[in-house]
Design a protein around this motif. Structure first.
Motif, PDB file in Angstrom:
ATOM      1  N   GLN A 162      38.323  37.551  55.294  1.00 45.00           N
ATOM      2  CA  GLN A 162      37.136  37.396  56.266  1.00 45.00           C
ATOM      3  C   GLN A 162      36.225  38.571  55.839  1.00 45.00           C
ATOM      4  O   GLN A 162      36.489  39.601  55.925  1.00 45.00           O
ATOM      5  CB  GLN A 162      37.771  37.835  57.631  1.00 45.00           C
ATOM      6  N   PHE A 163      35.000  37.956  55.561  1.00 37.77           N
ATOM      7  CA  PHE A 163      33.888  39.018  55.427  1.00 37.77           C
ATOM      8  C   PHE A 163      32.995  39.327  56.507  1.00 37.77           C
ATOM      9  O   PHE A 163      32.887  38.352  57.306  1.00 37.77           O
ATOM     10  CB  PHE A 163      32.991  38.443  54.021  1.00 37.77           C
ATOM     11  N   LYS A 164      32.452  40.507  56.629  1.00 37.51           N
ATOM     12  CA  LYS A 164      31.688  40.818  57.694  1.00 37.51           C
ATOM     13  C   LYS A 164      30.518  41.580  57.096  1.00 37.51           C
ATOM     14  O   LYS A 164      30.438  42.930  57.055  1.00 37.51           O
ATOM     15  CB  LYS A 164      32.328  41.633  58.848  1.00 37.51           C
ATOM     16  N   PRO A 165      29.621  40.897  56.832  1.00 38.05           N
ATOM     17  CA  PRO A 165      28.496  41.467  55.887  1.00 38.05           C
ATOM     18  C   PRO A 165      27.357  42.431  56.714  1.00 38.05           C
ATOM     19  O   PRO A 165      27.483  41.993  58.002  1.00 38.05           O
ATOM     20  CB  PRO A 165      27.627  40.422  55.270  1.00 38.05           C
ATOM     21  N   ASN A 210      39.990  27.122  49.879  1.00 37.38           N
ATOM     22  CA  ASN A 210      38.937  26.894  50.592  1.00 37.38           C
ATOM     23  C   ASN A 210      37.903  25.796  49.995  1.00 37.38           C
ATOM     24  O   ASN A 210      37.408  26.204  48.881  1.00 37.38           O
ATOM     25  CB  ASN A 210      38.181  28.152  51.304  1.00 37.38           C
ATOM     26  N   PRO A 211      37.629  24.783  50.443  1.00 36.53           N
ATOM     27  CA  PRO A 211      36.922  23.777  49.746  1.00 36.53           C
ATOM     28  C   PRO A 211      35.349  24.079  49.643  1.00 36.53           C
ATOM     29  O   PRO A 211      34.660  23.709  48.976  1.00 36.53           O
ATOM     30  CB  PRO A 211      37.024  22.283  50.553  1.00 36.53           C
ATOM     31  N   ASP A 212      35.118  25.222  50.654  1.00 37.57           N
ATOM     32  CA  ASP A 212      33.816  25.730  50.449  1.00 37.57           C
ATOM     33  C   ASP A 212      33.394  26.844  49.462  1.00 37.57           C
ATOM     34  O   ASP A 212      32.311  27.241  49.386  1.00 37.57           O
ATOM     35  CB  ASP A 212      33.368  25.959  51.992  1.00 37.57           C
ATOM     36  N   HIS A 213      34.505  27.102  48.701  1.00 36.33           N
ATOM     37  CA  HIS A 213      34.301  28.252  47.654  1.00 36.33           C
ATOM     38  C   HIS A 213      33.333  27.696  46.619  1.00 36.33           C
ATOM     39  O   HIS A 213      33.098  26.635  46.258  1.00 36.33           O
ATOM     40  CB  HIS A 213      35.561  28.626  47.143  1.00 36.33           C
ATOM     41  N   PRO A 252      25.513  43.478  49.633  1.00 37.73           N
ATOM     42  CA  PRO A 252      26.015  43.015  48.107  1.00 37.73           C
ATOM     43  C   PRO A 252      27.162  42.038  48.060  1.00 37.73           C
ATOM     44  O   PRO A 252      27.379  41.716  46.937  1.00 37.73           O
ATOM     45  CB  PRO A 252      26.123  44.309  47.495  1.00 37.73           C
ATOM     46  N   LEU A 253      27.938  42.021  49.094  1.00 33.79           N
ATOM     47  CA  LEU A 253      29.110  41.102  49.066  1.00 33.79           C
ATOM     48  C   LEU A 253      28.781  39.654  48.823  1.00 33.79           C
ATOM     49  O   LEU A 253      27.780  39.381  49.308  1.00 33.79           O
ATOM     50  CB  LEU A 253      30.077  41.460  50.281  1.00 33.79           C
ATOM     51  N   ASP A 254      29.735  39.187  48.238  1.00 32.22           N
ATOM     52  CA  ASP A 254      29.597  37.518  47.932  1.00 32.22           C
ATOM     53  C   ASP A 254      30.290  36.955  49.125  1.00 32.22           C
ATOM     54  O   ASP A 254      31.400  36.625  48.999  1.00 32.22           O
ATOM     55  CB  ASP A 254      30.266  37.148  46.564  1.00 32.22           C
ATOM     56  N   TYR A 288      33.029  32.843  37.301  1.00 34.92           N
ATOM     57  CA  TYR A 288      32.471  33.442  38.509  1.00 34.92           C
ATOM     58  C   TYR A 288      31.544  34.544  37.876  1.00 34.92           C
ATOM     59  O   TYR A 288      31.687  35.055  36.827  1.00 34.92           O
ATOM     60  CB  TYR A 288      33.556  34.075  38.993  1.00 34.92           C
ATOM     61  N   PRO A 289      30.340  34.623  38.614  1.00 32.73           N
ATOM     62  CA  PRO A 289      29.781  34.044  39.859  1.00 32.73           C
ATOM     63  C   PRO A 289      29.222  32.586  39.418  1.00 32.73           C
ATOM     64  O   PRO A 289      28.951  31.804  40.159  1.00 32.73           O
ATOM     65  CB  PRO A 289      28.834  35.075  40.514  1.00 32.73           C
TER      66      PRO A 289
END
Length: 800
Positions: free
Chosen positions: A469-472, A524-527, A477-479, A687-688
């Motif tokens: 889980q990301f919390k930008p 995750n299909p949204d990757h 700069p995080l993907d 990637y990316p």
């Protein structure tokens, strides 16, 4: 200077103890005419040369007999009974097996017309077979009180990389076992947490360069088996110990300006307690350790140079505090004379707190950015193991069944502060993974007249769900698109058979393991980059060992085996890792297994007070697994991504020499030199964004030299001095530079041998600073890591 160090180390020479081998000789006596078992028959074992009696017994109710603790050598087995013609059987006890079964011996009734019939019998005791080396932790004085990883650094044939992985003969594809089993504590695919297992809990370490078919096929470099302490003395007994130390006694390299200080005079504390209670048929044991370790875990200076003239200078400083609590307990129960049952459990909680600073400068040393991070990681491991052993009436005929379950949780939280000229951003993310592994194995051993046959099966079910889980924060700069979930699932059934044959001068071991592997990796299909993937295969993994014994002191052995390195879950994990803000590590779910064919010719000779072991080996790797560094247009960020890079080869020579120079001094020398070749290859990093990397054929000669001196002085005082030189080596897209260090330590027995005090220091001259160079498309960089390597420790232990 490097050549001078190498030459000096060649002039002198790890003391490895060898113990006399012993076997159990068994058989059954029958009446030649009726085929009925014959009880109370006299059995006598005599020297082959002069017929001197060595051991004797009589057969039991079922005609069976056994003679225990028979030393290596040539004998005559005399079987006699009144009214029957005596039988003489030549027996040779060798080096390969615990048990010799001479089979059924028919006695014919005495008659003048009968002539004597002779049946030759031969078996042997278990010994290192030149494929396995065993080292006692107690003898490693210069690393006493440290971690298992530190202790292994001084072992022959082992090197430790900058990122804390062990290598055998230049490869880190090593399978690490605890008490003969894989666990999440040390990793099922890669290696983990070896630096956080206290050496005080360990009895010995086995190094197996050429595993037989009864071992899992994973790990092309070989196997390291870590054996925990477990006493089996009658009554209540135990051992208590306390070790303390200080590291980073002075600064190797000053920080860049404007960041938080490096850790200095870092404390280390390791109390330990082992208890054992044996009464009758039940043995209870418990081993507990606590480790507090503050360390300057990383202090790496990197200079990056790009083809457009851009220069980036950075420092990655990581102050680490580690707290590890480990408890292992269990019970052994002799259900009967034929059946044993064992159960054990291990619990470990490892808390790692990293506080890091990473400043970035241009070529004029003007700071462009400061990246600070806090990593709070808790690893929780629980293992449960049970085993049952049935010993048949025929000695050495054994059936073993075992079940092992492992749960391993990694709960990681990362907090970043990104200081830029125009703003300050706050970012964070959390990773949670729960690994569950269930293993069942069944193994059977059948002693034969000239050897033994081993067979068995194993089944593994392993799953690892991961959630990130990301919390930008502002201008992150995080993907953040690369977060989400991923599920790893692994099923591996396997069958094996292994046959061992021993003659007076010839030995043979041949085995085959067949594994079916099915890996499913759902993402995750949204990757934005990676999709669900997986693979399956059914593959044979043979092993062969042929040996010729010139005499009792000289032996040649020829080895061949085929092994596999399956990508670990961490190697294919789709989430980017930001402990370095501009050199980012990412997994690759498209990664496939690496297969290795290994060949080795070995020679060993022994003499009074020493031995020499020499090997010539060659390894051929297909689909070599390695990290590839690349950039994308318009960015200076470097992405390190695992890939299958084609074929690679390693051809080398290894030598172990040990000699007792005087009654109080033993010198040992370990040399390992190898030619490492990587064929040209071309891969696409997805990637990316997709980008292609190509490299030509690369080759380098590398190796290492270890000199060990073990000294035994009066009044129970012992000392050890270890010097290690590592030559430059080939890494993907570049090379590492030479390294050199010296460790030393002393210990003294006190309190009538029940107590022991020790003191040691690692990297005495504080010279160890790993340096490497990496070349990519459009860039290259050079890094030097001035992390903590010099540690002073003192400790005390007491047996009761």
């Amino acid at each position: 200077m490097q050549r001078m160090i190498f030459f000096l180390l060649l002039l002198t020479g790890l003391a490895i103890g060898a113990s006399a081998q012993q076997a159990t000789v068994s058989g059954m006596v029958k009446d030649a005419a009726t085929k009925e078992p014959m009880p109370f028959v006299n059995i006598s074992l005599r020297k082959a040369g002069d017929s001197t009696g060595i051991k004797g017994t009589i057969s039991g109710e079922q005609g069976r007999f056994q003679l225990s603790n028979v030393k290596e050598g040539s004998y005559l087995l005399l079987v006699s009974y009144m009214g029957y013609q005596p039988r003489y059987l030549p027996v040779r006890v060798g080096e390969l097996n615990n048990f010799l079964d001479v089979g059924a011996i028919d006695l014919a009734r005495a008659a003048k017309t009968l002539t004597e019939i002779t049946v030759a019998g031969k078996e042997a005791t278990v010994s290192p077979k030149m494929d396995k080396k065993t080292f006692s932790i107690a003898g490693n004085v210069s690393q006493a009180g440290g971690s298992v990883l530190a202790a292994m650094k001084n072992l022959p044939g082992v090197t430790v990389t900058q990122d804390g992985k062990i290598q055998l003969r230049g490869s880190d594809q090593v399978m690490v076992l605890i008490d003969g089993q894989q666990t999440a504590l040390t990793g099922f695919g890669g290696q983990s947490s070896l630096d956080n297992i206290p050496a005080s809990a360990i009895d010995r370490i086995e190094i197996i360069n050429n595993p037989s078919a009864r071992y899992d096929a994973n790990g092309n470099a070989g196997i390291v088996n870590i054996i925990y302490k477990k006493e089996k003395k009658e009554g209540f007994n135990g051992k208590v110990g306390l070790t303390s130390g200080l590291g980073a006694l002075w600064i190797k390299e000053q920080n860049y300006p404007g960041i938080r200080p490096q850790y200095q005079r870092t404390p280390k504390v390791n109390p330990s307690l082992g208890l054992n209670y044996l009464k009758g048929k039940v043995n209870l044991f418990v081993q507990g350790d606590y480790l507090l370790n503050k360390t300057l875990n990383k202090n790496e200076f990197v200079d990056r140079f790009y083809d457009d003239g851009t220069v980036v200078k950075q420092q990655t400083k990581r102050n680490r505090t580690t707290r590890v609590a480990t408890v292992k307990a269990g019970a052994d129960w002799a259900l009967s004379n034929q059946d044993n049952f064992s159960i054990s459990g291990l619990y470990s909680r490892e808390h790692i707190l990293d506080r890091g600073d990473e400043p970035f400068y241009n070529k004029d040393l003007q700071r462009q950015r400061l990246w600070q991070f806090l990593e709070d990681e808790v690893k929780t491991t629980f293992t449960a193991a049970s085993s049952w052993q049935h010993r048949f009436a025929q000695p050495g005929r054994v059936l073993n069944a075992g079940f092992n379950y492992t749960f391993h949780r990694e709960d990681e939280k990362y907090f970043f502060t990104n200081f830029m000229p125009a703003f300050t951003g706050l970012d964070s993310f959390k990773v949670l993974s729960d690994e569950r592994v269930a293993d069942f194995n069944l193994d059977y051993v059948q002693p034969l007249h000239y050897g033994r046959f081993e067979t068995g099966l194993k089944f593994r079910n392993r799953s690892i769900p991961v959630n990130m889980q990301f919390k930008p924060g502002e201008n992150s700069p995080l993907d953040v698109r690369a977060g989400g979930w991923a599920d790893y699932h692994e099923v591996i059934p396997a069958l094996y058979g292994n046959y061992i044959l021993e003659k007076e001068h010839w030995e043979m071991e041949a085995g085959l393991r067949v594994e079916y592997v099915k890996i499913d990796y759902k993402v995750n299909p949204d990757h934005p980059t990676y999709k669900s993937n997986g693979y399956e295969y059914t593959q044979p993994f043979p092993n062969v060992r042929l040996a010729y014994k010139l005499n009792d002191y000289n032996k040649f052995s020829l080895f061949y085996n085929r092994r596999v390195d399956r990508p670990n879950e961490g190697d294919i994990r789709i989430f980017p890792k930001y402990d370095d803000a501009e050199i980012i590590k990412v997994g690759n779910p498209g990664l496939r297994p690496q297969y290795t064919n290994s060949f080795e010719l070995a020679y060993k000779t022994d003499w009074n007070g020493g031995y020499l072991s020499a090997s010539v080996y060659h390894k051929r790797m297909d689909a070599t697994i390695t990290r590839i560094a690349s950039t994308v247009p318009g960015s200076t960020l470097i992405y390190n991504i695992f890939q299958n890079a084609g074929k690679s080869y390693s051809t080398g020579v290894e030598m172990l020499f040990s000699h007792r120079v005087t009654p109080w001094a033993t010198l040992g020398l370990n040399l390992n030199g190898y030619q490492h070749i990587m064929d040209s290859f071309s891969v696409v990093n997805l990637y990316p964004v997709p980008n292609t990397f190509s490299a030509g054929r690369e080759s380098i000669f590398s190796g290492n030299v270890k000199l060990n001196g073990a000294f035994h002085f009066p009044h129970s005082l012992e000392g050890q001095l270890t010097a290690i030189y590592q030559a430059p080596d080939l890494v993907p897209q570049g090379k590492t530079y030479a390294r050199f260090s010296i460790d030393m330590g002393v210990k003294k027995g006190v309190q009538h041998g029940r107590g022991e005090v020790f003191a040691n220091v690692t990297d005495v001259a504080n010279t160890l600073a790993p340096k490497k160079e990496v070349n990519g498309n459009g860039f290259h960089y050079v890094s030097t890591d001035y992390y903590e390597t010099q540690v002073l420790r003192v400790g005390y232990s007491y047996k009761f």
